[in-house]
Design a protein around this motif. Sequence first.
Motif, PDB file in Angstrom:
ATOM      1  N   SER A 132      10.901  31.484 -17.881  1.00 53.81           N
ATOM      2  CA  SER A 132       9.789  30.965 -17.080  1.00 53.81           C
ATOM      3  C   SER A 132       9.238  32.002 -16.101  1.00 53.81           C
ATOM      4  CB  SER A 132      10.224  29.707 -16.327  1.00 53.81           C
ATOM      5  OG  SER A 132      11.241  30.016 -15.404  1.00 53.81           O
ATOM      6  N   ASN A 170       1.548  27.219  -1.353  1.00 55.64           N
ATOM      7  CA  ASN A 170       1.632  27.091  -2.809  1.00 55.64           C
ATOM      8  C   ASN A 170       2.961  26.493  -3.240  1.00 55.64           C
ATOM      9  OD1 ASN A 170      -0.528  27.544  -4.422  1.00 55.64           O
ATOM     10  ND2 ASN A 170      -0.210  29.737  -4.589  1.00 55.64           N
ATOM     11  N   ILE A 176      -3.173  35.386 -12.145  1.00 55.35           N
ATOM     12  CA  ILE A 176      -4.454  34.731 -12.398  1.00 55.35           C
ATOM     13  C   ILE A 176      -4.954  34.049 -11.124  1.00 55.35           C
ATOM     14  CG2 ILE A 176      -5.559  32.824 -13.641  1.00 55.35           C
ATOM     15  CD1 ILE A 176      -3.745  33.567 -16.035  1.00 55.35           C
ATOM     16  N   CYS A 177      -4.071  33.357 -10.412  1.00 53.25           N
ATOM     17  CA  CYS A 177      -4.466  32.681  -9.170  1.00 53.25           C
ATOM     18  C   CYS A 177      -4.885  33.681  -8.102  1.00 53.25           C
ATOM     19  CB  CYS A 177      -3.325  31.809  -8.652  1.00 53.25           C
ATOM     20  SG  CYS A 177      -3.071  30.337  -9.641  1.00 53.25           S
ATOM     21  N   THR A 232       1.344  21.997  -7.673  1.00 51.34           N
ATOM     22  CA  THR A 232       1.901  23.180  -8.326  1.00 51.34           C
ATOM     23  C   THR A 232       3.204  22.841  -9.026  1.00 51.34           C
ATOM     24  OG1 THR A 232       0.910  24.544  -6.598  1.00 51.34           O
ATOM     25  CG2 THR A 232       2.587  25.569  -7.945  1.00 51.34           C
ATOM     26  N   TYR A 289       3.971  23.093 -13.075  1.00 52.14           N
ATOM     27  CA  TYR A 289       5.063  23.848 -13.688  1.00 52.14           C
ATOM     28  C   TYR A 289       6.006  22.944 -14.471  1.00 52.14           C
ATOM     29  CZ  TYR A 289       3.843  28.229 -11.440  1.00 52.14           C
ATOM     30  OH  TYR A 289       3.203  29.366 -11.066  1.00 52.14           O
ATOM     31  N   LEU A 343       5.946  33.696 -17.265  1.00 49.14           N
ATOM     32  CA  LEU A 343       4.861  32.709 -17.263  1.00 49.14           C
ATOM     33  C   LEU A 343       4.399  32.401 -15.840  1.00 49.14           C
ATOM     34  CD1 LEU A 343       6.315  30.294 -19.963  1.00 49.14           C
ATOM     35  CD2 LEU A 343       4.474  31.955 -20.245  1.00 49.14           C
ATOM     36  N   ALA A 344       5.358  32.231 -14.932  1.00 50.06           N
ATOM     37  CA  ALA A 344       5.001  31.980 -13.533  1.00 50.06           C
ATOM     38  C   ALA A 344       4.323  33.208 -12.930  1.00 50.06           C
ATOM     39  CB  ALA A 344       6.252  31.613 -12.743  1.00 50.06           C
ATOM     40  N   HIS A 379       0.747  33.287 -14.103  1.00 55.29           N
ATOM     41  CA  HIS A 379      -0.008  32.276 -13.357  1.00 55.29           C
ATOM     42  C   HIS A 379      -0.320  32.777 -11.949  1.00 55.29           C
ATOM     43  CE1 HIS A 379      -0.340  28.342 -11.099  1.00 55.29           C
ATOM     44  NE2 HIS A 379      -1.326  28.298 -11.955  1.00 55.29           N
ATOM     45  N   LEU A 399       5.004  24.384 -18.282  1.00 49.00           N
ATOM     46  CA  LEU A 399       5.876  25.484 -18.707  1.00 49.00           C
ATOM     47  C   LEU A 399       6.954  25.121 -19.727  1.00 49.00           C
ATOM     48  CD1 LEU A 399       6.344  27.635 -15.500  1.00 49.00           C
ATOM     49  CD2 LEU A 399       4.771  27.950 -17.386  1.00 49.00           C
TER      50      LEU A 399
END
Length: 126
Positions: A68, A40, A78-79, A46, A50, A71-72, A75, A54
Amino acid sequence: MGISSLKQMLLGHGLPVQDTESRELSVDRWRSYREGALSNVLNPKTVIFYMAFLPQFISPEGSAFWQSQPLAGLHFVICMCWQCFLAIMVARARHLLASPRFSKAFHSMTGSVIVMLGVKLALARQ
């Protein structure tokens, strides 16, 4: 290829599926996590995501790093949920994919599509 697939359907050959239930699998979870994290982090898609997505949610007044992180993290969660869902669905579909009935339908469908595309290509004018 299409004719070969149709022939496989008529002969009743199944799709090659490994039997994982007869032998014990040893999975090093830490190694799997490291490999997934590395793939990843080193994935250019990816990084582009970003870099493009972002910044619009980061205020110029505060620290970009600390803004950030949530937010990361979101993400990432969710992944992880999506990847776990996919793994569960593939594990459940393994028995379906190994069944002779599914294999016959799969070979007949893909063989027919490939033969039709070949006929269409042969009849196409340049």
